[in-house]
Write an enzyme that holds these catalytic residues in place. Structure first.
Site, PDB file in Angstrom:
ATOM      1  N   LYS A  36       0.840  -1.205   0.000  1.00 51.75           N
ATOM      2  CA  LYS A  36       0.000   0.000   0.000  1.00 51.75           C
ATOM      3  C   LYS A  36       0.874   1.254   0.000  1.00 51.75           C
ATOM      4  O   LYS A  36       2.078   1.183   0.340  1.00 51.75           O
ATOM      5  CB  LYS A  36      -0.913  -0.014   1.232  1.00 51.75           C
ATOM      6  CG  LYS A  36      -0.161   0.064   2.551  1.00 51.75           C
ATOM      7  CD  LYS A  36      -1.071  -0.257   3.740  1.00 51.75           C
ATOM      8  CE  LYS A  36      -0.290  -0.195   5.046  1.00 51.75           C
ATOM      9  NZ  LYS A  36      -1.051  -0.764   6.181  1.00 51.75           N
ATOM     10  N   ARG A 134     -10.692   0.303  14.738  1.00 50.81           N
ATOM     11  CA  ARG A 134     -10.741   0.970  13.443  1.00 50.81           C
ATOM     12  C   ARG A 134     -11.773   0.208  12.606  1.00 50.81           C
ATOM     13  O   ARG A 134     -12.754  -0.258  13.172  1.00 50.81           O
ATOM     14  CB  ARG A 134      -9.317   0.911  12.848  1.00 50.81           C
ATOM     15  CG  ARG A 134      -8.937   2.055  11.975  1.00 50.81           C
ATOM     16  CD  ARG A 134      -7.442   2.035  11.651  1.00 50.81           C
ATOM     17  NE  ARG A 134      -7.017   0.850  10.893  1.00 50.81           N
ATOM     18  CZ  ARG A 134      -5.779   0.633  10.477  1.00 50.81           C
ATOM     19  NH1 ARG A 134      -4.826   1.500  10.746  1.00 50.81           N
ATOM     20  NH2 ARG A 134      -5.458  -0.447   9.800  1.00 50.81           N
ATOM     21  N   TYR A 266      16.916  30.298   6.741  1.00 49.10           N
ATOM     22  CA  TYR A 266      15.747  31.048   7.236  1.00 49.10           C
ATOM     23  C   TYR A 266      15.749  31.139   8.756  1.00 49.10           C
ATOM     24  O   TYR A 266      16.074  30.170   9.451  1.00 49.10           O
ATOM     25  CB  TYR A 266      14.451  30.339   6.841  1.00 49.10           C
ATOM     26  CG  TYR A 266      14.070  30.460   5.393  1.00 49.10           C
ATOM     27  CD1 TYR A 266      13.990  31.696   4.756  1.00 49.10           C
ATOM     28  CD2 TYR A 266      13.737  29.320   4.666  1.00 49.10           C
ATOM     29  CE1 TYR A 266      13.598  31.792   3.425  1.00 49.10           C
ATOM     30  CE2 TYR A 266      13.342  29.401   3.336  1.00 49.10           C
ATOM     31  CZ  TYR A 266      13.280  30.646   2.720  1.00 49.10           C
ATOM     32  OH  TYR A 266      12.892  30.719   1.425  1.00 49.10           O
ATOM     33  N   MET A 314      12.052  24.317   1.729  1.00 50.07           N
ATOM     34  CA  MET A 314      11.248  23.445   0.881  1.00 50.07           C
ATOM     35  C   MET A 314      12.116  22.646  -0.090  1.00 50.07           C
ATOM     36  O   MET A 314      11.856  21.484  -0.370  1.00 50.07           O
ATOM     37  CB  MET A 314      10.211  24.270   0.111  1.00 50.07           C
ATOM     38  CG  MET A 314       9.107  23.429  -0.496  1.00 50.07           C
ATOM     39  SD  MET A 314       7.845  24.403  -1.346  1.00 50.07           S
ATOM     40  CE  MET A 314       7.127  25.359  -0.024  1.00 50.07           C
TER      41      MET A 314
END
Ligand SMILES: *Cc1c(COP(=O)(O)O)cnc(C)c1O
Length: 373
Positions: A36, A134, A266, A314
């Site tokens: 998955k 669940r 930053y 990023m």
């Protein structure tokens, strides 16, 4: 040319892990490989092809679309859809020969009617909730559920499964044993009303090793196949040798000398304590490299550990290569993997990021090219 940030997936190690696990667990237990979420970030199609070549019994995916992707890639083994399907997807499930997990009567009914329209009988597995809370049929509702299922002539109960809540936690042994007992009782209840499932499974990676009696007829393995172990298994259980499958690499783009007292990145969170050589590496949180490693993590450059300095942004990560004099633009940077006697595991990143290794590998973004060896 392209950005040199790549995830290397070693399919030999994946195959090694399967063989190693098989040898340890022994013949007689079927293996379902959980692929998955793009095989936990490792590439579902490529991993499934290799595991298929190694004779895997089943595949497990989370949603029907993931099963369709495997079928379109030529995978022919049975595929269990662990999360079931959503109303409207029942024909897709049948057309692609996927075996859905069912946990409510509405889904059983949809599958039954779609199967009738196509003139066939479809296999499905039932999920029993033994304590995870669940998806799954609650244990106190098995009798009614089993009785209601008997009205559907076009579907066949091929398996019953459940899922552990805390098989990796030695302090939760009592709960895990209670889950196993509830599972046995639920299976008996289905049998009493005439069902005869061929497959019984409840063990994930941790359950397979912490509770051998939970292996039943099949184990569902994800993490261990990918060589993720430290945050998957309890520390004291015997295990076979396993190899990490994924490594993450990039190359230095620029190196600059930063004077003592100057800051980088930053927020100016890193101030050089000495005249330093700082390298820019083209990976950031936009690639799934966690920002929480800012001023915290490390990488391997030329067989030395180098610290991450300043904030991860990023697209870029800064590292201190003052003590690696020959680091220069183009020099390889290992973010996950091993080199000589230096090693950085996905588990280490998980710990620093206050998560688990699965979230690290799943999070490696689509901008990062996968290379399969
Ligand atoms: C993801 C998943 C697994 C695999 O768990 P691992 O810890 O990776 O072995 C097994 N069963 C179910 C139902 C799952 O959702």
């Amino acid at each position: 040319m392209h950005r040199p940030t790549t995830a290397i997936i070693d399919l030999e190690s994946l195959a090694f892990n399967l063989r190693s696990l098989r040898q340890f667990i022994g013949a007689g237990t079927k293996f379902l490989a959980v692929v998955k979420a793009n095989a936990y970030g490792h590439g579902a199609v490529e991993c499934a092809r290799r595991l298929s070549h190694e004779g895997i019994d089943w595949f497990g995916v989370s949603l029907p679309e993931e099963g369709v992707e495997l079928r379109n890639a030529g995978i022919s083994e049975p595929i269990l859809v662990l999360g079931g399907f959503w109303p409207g997807q029942e024909e897709l499930v049948i057309d692609y020969r996927l075996v859905p997990v069912v946990f409510n009567i509405e889904h059983a009914s949809l599958l039954d009617r779609a199967s009738a329209r196509k003139g066939l009988v479809s296999n499905y597995h039932i999920k029993v909730d033994t304590g995870l809370g669940r998806i799954g049929v609650r244990c106190d509702q098995i009798n009614e559920f089993a009785a209601a299922l008997r009205q559907f002539p076009n579907i066949h109960l091929d398996g019953i499964m459940s899922h552990f809540a805390a098989a990796d936690d030695p302090e939760e042994i009592e709960f895990a044993i209670a889950q196993m007992e509830r599972f046995d009782r639920a299976v008996a209840q289905f049998r009493e009303v005439g069902f005869d499932p061929a497959i019984l499974d409840m063990a994930n990676s941790a359950g397979t090793f912490a509770y051998p009696s939970s292996r039943h007829t099949m184990v569902r393995l994800g993490g261990l196949l990918y060589g993720l172990t430290d945050d998957v298994l309890p520390s004291d259980v015997a295990r076979p040798k396993l190899k990490p499958v994924l490594s993450l690499k990039s190359r230095i783009t620029q190196v600059k000398v930063v004077q003592m007292g100057e800051t980088v990145g930053y927020g100016r969170t890193f101030k050089a304590k000495r005249t330093s050589r700082i390298a820019s590496v083209p990976i950031g949180y936009g690639d799934g490299y966690p920002r929480s490693l800012s001023n915290n993590g490390r990488v391997i450059v030329k067989n030395e550990y180098s610290d991450i300095v300043g904030r991860i942004s990023m697209d870029w990560t800064l590292i201190d290569v003052t003590d690696v004099p020959d680091a220069q633009p183009g020099t390889e940077v290992l973010l996950i993997g091993s080199s000589g006697d230096h090693l950085i595991k996905a588990e280490e990143l998980g710990k620093l990021d206050e998560t688990i290794s699965y979230e690290i590998t799943c999070g490696i973004g689509s901008r990062v090219r996968r290379i399969y060896i």
